[in-house]
Design a protein around this motif. Structure first.
Motif, PDB file in Angstrom:
ATOM      1  N   GLU A  32      -3.742   4.463  -8.064  1.00 17.71           N
ATOM      2  CA  GLU A  32      -3.356   4.189  -6.663  1.00 17.71           C
ATOM      3  C   GLU A  32      -4.253   4.939  -5.679  1.00 17.71           C
ATOM      4  O   GLU A  32      -4.007   4.925  -4.475  1.00 17.71           O
ATOM      5  N   ASP A  63       0.863  -1.183   0.000  1.00 18.61           N
ATOM      6  CA  ASP A  63       0.000   0.000   0.000  1.00 18.61           C
ATOM      7  C   ASP A  63       0.898   1.231   0.000  1.00 18.61           C
ATOM      8  O   ASP A  63       1.650   1.477   0.945  1.00 18.61           O
ATOM      9  N   LYS A  79      -4.032   6.898  -1.296  1.00 20.11           N
ATOM     10  CA  LYS A  79      -5.485   7.168  -1.241  1.00 20.11           C
ATOM     11  C   LYS A  79      -5.734   8.439  -0.435  1.00 20.11           C
ATOM     12  O   LYS A  79      -5.180   8.607   0.651  1.00 20.11           O
TER      13      LYS A  79
END
Ligand code: NAD
Length: 262
Positions: free
Chosen positions: A30, A2, A6
């Protein structure tokens, strides 16, 4: 992995094609909201449409780096964005030309757009980033600042000036969690590279495949990079994972730059 993108907002310049477009698409995939910047609104709308189709989020800002008022308007917009976490400072390539003998007017015009213009925009973004204690500035450079390209004297010189600024800036803003890095493309297969090869083929009256084969022969990977391969480096450096990397020049060149040190 990750990348923590975000909810971030990334402003990507030169987003209508090539390296900027690929970077914008990857940042959006992404999870970042992307502000697409370039001169041609209709082309940016097409990139925006593709991002939306993939479930991403993007808006458009038109800016011509050669136009001082247009640059000011972009800086004003940066000041008013709800947030700006990432800036990808990218531009068109400057006019070609060999040293010596490039006219002073050419130097002044290109310096105004490529160095001063980008510095104005970088400063506007960094001002916001410092306040937020987070930021990522990525400047797209060229292999020419490591190994000067004879036909591109203006590019070699002005991008080196920008490299000096970015390194200086990186030290000033590091305590605020803002990183500043340059990414240096070798030869990446963008519309610009295709146009340059087509021009070379026409001038030499040979097939474009011959021009490409000659170019590939100087690259250990034996091929051009893809815009997506280039974008992957930019996106990583823009991510939370690259929090301790600042002041560097990252090469994406398939091994083409032969020196050990940048
Ligand atoms: P490109 O020409 O395909 O794209 C350039 C982008 O910048 C486009 O979106 C264009 O609309 C925008 N742009 C051009 N002039 C502008 C202006 N005056 N104001 C605002 N936006 C403007 O180029 P690319 O291949 O994607 O390369 C991007 C940058 O990286 C260029 O500066 C190029 O010289 C440099 N570079 C590229 C390579 C490569 O292999 N592609 C190698 C070395 C350096």
């Amino acid at each position: 992995m990750d990348l923590g993108l975000k909810g971030r907002t990334a402003l990507v310049m030169g987003a209508s094609q090539g390296l900027g477009e690929a970077t914008a698409l990857q940042l959006a995939s992404e999870g970042a909201h992307v502000v697409l910047v370039a001169r041609r609104e209709n082309v940016l709308q097409e990139v925006q449409r593709r991002i939306s189709e993939q479930g991403g989020s993007a808006e458009i800002a038109v800016c011509d780096l050669f136009d001082v008022n247009s640059r000011r308007a972009l800086c004003d917009m940066i000041g008013k964005l709800p947030r700006i976490d990432i800036l990808v400072a990218n531009s068109g390539g400057p006019a070609p030309g060999m040293a010596p003998g490039i006219a002073s007017e050419v130097w002044a015009k290109e310096f105004d757009a490529m160095v001063l213009g980008l510095i104005e925009i970088i400063d506007a973004a960094v001002d916001r980033m410092k306040g937020a204690n987070f930021g990522r500035v990525l400047v797209i450079g060229s292999s020419g600042i490591v190994v000067p390209i004879p036909k591109l004297a203006v590019s070699n010189t002005l991008r080196s000036a920008l490299a000096g600024y970015i390194k200086t800036l990186s030290e000033q803003v590091a305590p605020f969690g803002v990183t500043c890095n340059m990414v240096l493309p070798g030869r990446i297969d963008t519309p610009r590279t295709k146009a340059i090869d087509a021009g070379g083929a026409k001038a030499e009256r040979v097939d474009v495949e011959e021009i490409r084969a000659r170019s590939w022969a100087g690259i250990p990977m034996g091929r051009y990079g893809t815009p997506e391969e280039f974008a992957s480096m930019v996106v990583f450096l823009a991510s939370d994972k690259a929090s301790y990397i600042t002041g560097i020049q990252a090469r994406v060149d398939g091994g083409a730059m032969k020196s050990v040190n940048v």
